[in-house]
Enzyme design. Sequence first.
Site, PDB file in Angstrom:
ATOM      1  N   LYS A   4       0.787  -1.171  -0.076  1.00 16.04           N
ATOM      2  CA  LYS A   4       0.004   0.094  -0.106  1.00 16.04           C
ATOM      3  C   LYS A   4       0.996   1.201  -0.008  1.00 16.04           C
ATOM      4  CE  LYS A   4      -3.941  -2.058   2.478  1.00 16.04           C
ATOM      5  NZ  LYS A   4      -4.285  -2.541   3.690  1.00 16.04           N
ATOM      6  N   GLN A  28      -5.284  -1.252   9.715  1.00 15.55           N
ATOM      7  CA  GLN A  28      -5.108  -2.650   8.993  1.00 15.55           C
ATOM      8  C   GLN A  28      -5.733  -3.724  10.035  1.00 15.55           C
ATOM      9  OE1 GLN A  28      -3.881  -3.441   6.014  1.00 15.55           O
ATOM     10  NE2 GLN A  28      -4.063  -5.709   6.162  1.00 15.55           N
ATOM     11  N   ASP A  37     -11.511   2.840   4.036  1.00 17.47           N
ATOM     12  CA  ASP A  37     -12.235   1.378   3.928  1.00 17.47           C
ATOM     13  C   ASP A  37     -13.628   1.268   3.988  1.00 17.47           C
ATOM     14  OD1 ASP A  37      -9.927  -0.594   4.261  1.00 17.47           O
ATOM     15  OD2 ASP A  37      -9.495  -0.231   6.073  1.00 17.47           O
TER      16      ASP A  37
HETATM   17  N1  GUN Z   1      -7.098  -6.711   5.846  1.00 18.50           N
HETATM   18  C1  GUN Z   1      -7.230  -7.369   4.860  1.00 18.50           C
HETATM   19  N2  GUN Z   1      -7.615  -6.536   3.975  1.00 18.50           N
HETATM   20  C2  GUN Z   1      -8.097  -5.349   4.386  1.00 18.50           C
HETATM   21  C3  GUN Z   1      -8.576  -4.413   3.966  1.00 18.50           C
HETATM   22  O1  GUN Z   1      -9.167  -3.894   2.887  1.00 18.50           O
HETATM   23  N3  GUN Z   1      -8.618  -3.208   5.000  1.00 18.50           N
HETATM   24  C4  GUN Z   1      -8.175  -3.181   6.280  1.00 18.50           C
HETATM   25  N4  GUN Z   1      -8.318  -2.179   6.950  1.00 18.50           N
HETATM   26  N5  GUN Z   1      -7.796  -4.637   6.663  1.00 18.50           N
HETATM   27  C5  GUN Z   1      -7.638  -5.220   5.793  1.00 18.50           C
END
Ligand code: GUN
Length: 296
Positions: A54, A98, A121
């Site tokens: 990311k 996350q 998100d």
């Molecule tokens: N963990 C795995 N995929 C995601 C996601 O799309 N967002 C977040 N915040 N955590 C994750």
Amino acid sequence: MVAQVIDGKAFAAKVRAQVADQVAKLKEENGITPGLAVVLVGEDPASQVYVRSKGKMTVEVGMNSYEHKLDVDTSEEDLLALVDKLNNDPAVHGILVQLPLPKHLNEDLVINSIDPAKDVDGFHISNVGLLGTGQKSMVPCTPLGCLMMLRDHHGSLSGMDAVVIGRSNIVGKPMAQLLLGDSCTVTIAHSRTKDLPDVVRRADIVVAAVGRPEMVPGDWIKEGATVIDVGINRIERDGKNKLVGDVDYASAAERAGAITPVPGGVGPMTIACLLANTLTACCRVNGLPEPEGLTA
Ligand code: GUN
């Protein structure tokens, strides 16, 4: 019928290029650089890989990336204090905490402490409610990516029969809302659904998001249907590690009109949509027009 392969890797690269163009314009015309803050608590290896990826892509599209890595035993109070600081930082337009969080932290509480306008998100209860009532919201990245691919392939989705297999808050439920918003007739199927094969056989669009390797065989797929496979499952076959989806690709590709592969389908779209959401959040907070084609 041999299915057309929907190339998510190429599509995601196109989305990131669009984001990069818009970011360059924002910088030049408005002197604004969008910023994304990612918070990682602990050292889960898969989460570390995601967060690194990311951060790299955020910088590649010209945005500022702020990474906050916290100890696995960080207290809820300290995590909430960091979120509060990011909520009040004007250089931060998007915040992602996350998941999963270590067990001693309340995920709902933490997610709902994020400013909904920065919740890239789309997990905050306000954004869930806005999406459910057809109002402008931040939309979860994976379903948004699926919607973009479906719109790109079909143009209009109006009147199509869609089945979403899986009812998670992160994919299944928001996916169903988005398809309903595009005037599909939507069924959400799950582990207790009766006659799942028959339900899937009626669908023009199948979105599989259950996390069970190859659970949807090709003979459940209607001839010519579009199959979006959200699953990313690590399995061992012939002594080798392999990534497979929730759909049995080989048999489904013989019947589908179009299908996303695993890997290289939905996966790359998730981060592309995270960047798109960060750009959208930045435009909204600055009262600027939203980027075209990058929102629901
Ligand atoms: N963990 C795995 N995929 C995601 C996601 O799309 N967002 C977040 N915040 N955590 C994750």
